[in-house]
Design an enzyme around this catalytic site. Sequence first.
Site, PDB file in Angstrom:
ATOM      1  N   GLU A   1       0.818  -1.215   0.000  1.00  0.00           N
ATOM      2  CA  GLU A   1       0.000   0.000   0.000  1.00  0.00           C
ATOM      3  C   GLU A   1       0.850   1.262   0.000  1.00  0.00           C
ATOM      4  O   GLU A   1       0.503   2.255  -0.647  1.00  0.00           O
ATOM      5  CB  GLU A   1      -0.955   0.001   1.193  1.00  0.00           C
ATOM      6  CG  GLU A   1      -2.052  -1.052   1.114  1.00  0.00           C
ATOM      7  CD  GLU A   1      -2.889  -0.950  -0.158  1.00  0.00           C
ATOM      8  OE1 GLU A   1      -2.973   0.141  -0.739  1.00  0.00           O
ATOM      9  OE2 GLU A   1      -3.451  -1.982  -0.572  1.00  0.00           O
TER      10      GLU A   1
ATOM     11  N   TYR B   1      -6.327   6.643   3.641  1.00  0.00           N
ATOM     12  CA  TYR B   1      -6.494   5.606   2.622  1.00  0.00           C
ATOM     13  C   TYR B   1      -5.789   4.320   3.028  1.00  0.00           C
ATOM     14  O   TYR B   1      -6.386   3.235   3.048  1.00  0.00           O
ATOM     15  CB  TYR B   1      -5.979   6.045   1.236  1.00  0.00           C
ATOM     16  CG  TYR B   1      -5.777   4.822   0.392  1.00  0.00           C
ATOM     17  CD1 TYR B   1      -6.874   4.171  -0.162  1.00  0.00           C
ATOM     18  CD2 TYR B   1      -4.521   4.224   0.274  1.00  0.00           C
ATOM     19  CE1 TYR B   1      -6.729   2.978  -0.847  1.00  0.00           C
ATOM     20  CE2 TYR B   1      -4.361   3.033  -0.403  1.00  0.00           C
ATOM     21  CZ  TYR B   1      -5.464   2.420  -0.961  1.00  0.00           C
ATOM     22  OH  TYR B   1      -5.317   1.235  -1.606  1.00  0.00           O
TER      23      TYR B   1
ATOM     24  N   ASP C   1      -9.628   6.268  -2.595  1.00  0.00           N
ATOM     25  CA  ASP C   1      -8.436   6.660  -3.355  1.00  0.00           C
ATOM     26  C   ASP C   1      -8.912   7.337  -4.637  1.00  0.00           C
ATOM     27  O   ASP C   1     -10.088   7.672  -4.779  1.00  0.00           O
ATOM     28  CB  ASP C   1      -7.584   5.428  -3.661  1.00  0.00           C
ATOM     29  CG  ASP C   1      -8.227   4.544  -4.705  1.00  0.00           C
ATOM     30  OD1 ASP C   1      -9.467   4.579  -4.832  1.00  0.00           O
ATOM     31  OD2 ASP C   1      -7.503   3.817  -5.407  1.00  0.00           O
TER      32      ASP C   1
ATOM     33  N   CYS D   1     -19.792  -2.167 -17.610  1.00  0.00           N
ATOM     34  CA  CYS D   1     -19.762  -1.828 -16.185  1.00  0.00           C
ATOM     35  C   CYS D   1     -20.920  -2.496 -15.437  1.00  0.00           C
ATOM     36  O   CYS D   1     -22.071  -2.432 -15.874  1.00  0.00           O
ATOM     37  CB  CYS D   1     -19.846  -0.311 -16.001  1.00  0.00           C
ATOM     38  SG  CYS D   1     -19.779   0.194 -14.261  1.00  0.00           S
TER      39      CYS D   1
END
Length: 340
Positions: free
Chosen positions: A33, A113, A131, A195
Amino acid sequence: MDLSTKLRAWYRFNARKLPWRETTDPYAIWLSEVILQQTRVTQGLPYFDRFLETFPNVESLAASSEDKLMKLWEGLGYYSRARNLHKGAKYIVENGFPTSYDEWLKVPGVGPYTAAAIASFALHEEKAVVDGNVNRVIARLFAIHEPVNSTAGRKIIEEKASALIRKNPPAEHNQAIMELGALVCSPKSPDCSICPWNTECLALATGLVNTLPVKIKKTKVMEEDLYYTAIYSLNGLYVQKRGVDGIWKSLYELIPISGNSLSLEPDMKLSSERFNTTHLLSHRKLNLHIDVIEWPIQSPELWEGYTLVRWNDIDNLAFPKPIRHWLDNNLLPLRLGSED
DNA sequence: AACTCGGGGGC
DNA sequence: GCCCCAGAGTT
């Protein structure tokens, strides 16, 4: 079927296979991360592999020298991440791994985040990540016109993201919404036809996909000149470690003075050519000017603050990208024939 | 709330 | 050129 369920069904079928998704080790997840902050997956991947190979656990990372750590980070940018990673490793060795979002927030280099990502992936805490991907996906899904990088916009996005993850598997949901932003709901020419949320997306229904999200513009990129002199001898090259605040802190650089302003002794040879190159940062345009001096005296030291690095040791130091590029292409080849 | 901090990729 | 990327820390 609710939004998260549809999203996760899509994710299970379309997810990329990424190494940090194959582990439950909090150390590896934390490392990934930090590496991925403001960094594309394809750019961070080789760094993640090298870091995990060199520092397989938090103890080895904490025990590393700063130079070795910076060398491994060389070229990835945002070098404060590497320094904070080091601080964070020492913090974790001292206090143990955090066991909640709130505790992860205390680790140097871990913000909202990253804490949410680790807490959800490693601890299965119900905490929504926000994010760049999530900003874009949610701004479009709910047709939010408030700038996503304003205080008001962040609050709205955060509330929507938290509502979406509620009562759903946190790790899979967070992975899935970021994956959707990366693979489908991209900044330019998103593929709405595939989508999983294309029947619920407000931006799509109102023709606003290409105008959302809204962002507050950043400041103009300023130009700046950097003057360096590469002073070398048979023994090696003179370098300096950047200690002051600003760009490239804790990386090495050449002597930050132009050759023209150096007082040249009679037997010093100043190369007639000056190397000029430009280097773009996201917030600055740098013009580098590098003079070259061959120093005939085999003295171990030049003057206070500068250190002589042996030719064979240059590869062990981390340099800013443009300097590393110049060294590899212009200076180091000069020494190939004269290596002792 | 605005600024700073890297480097790379896409168009 | 411009924008964005699995943002955080400082002022």
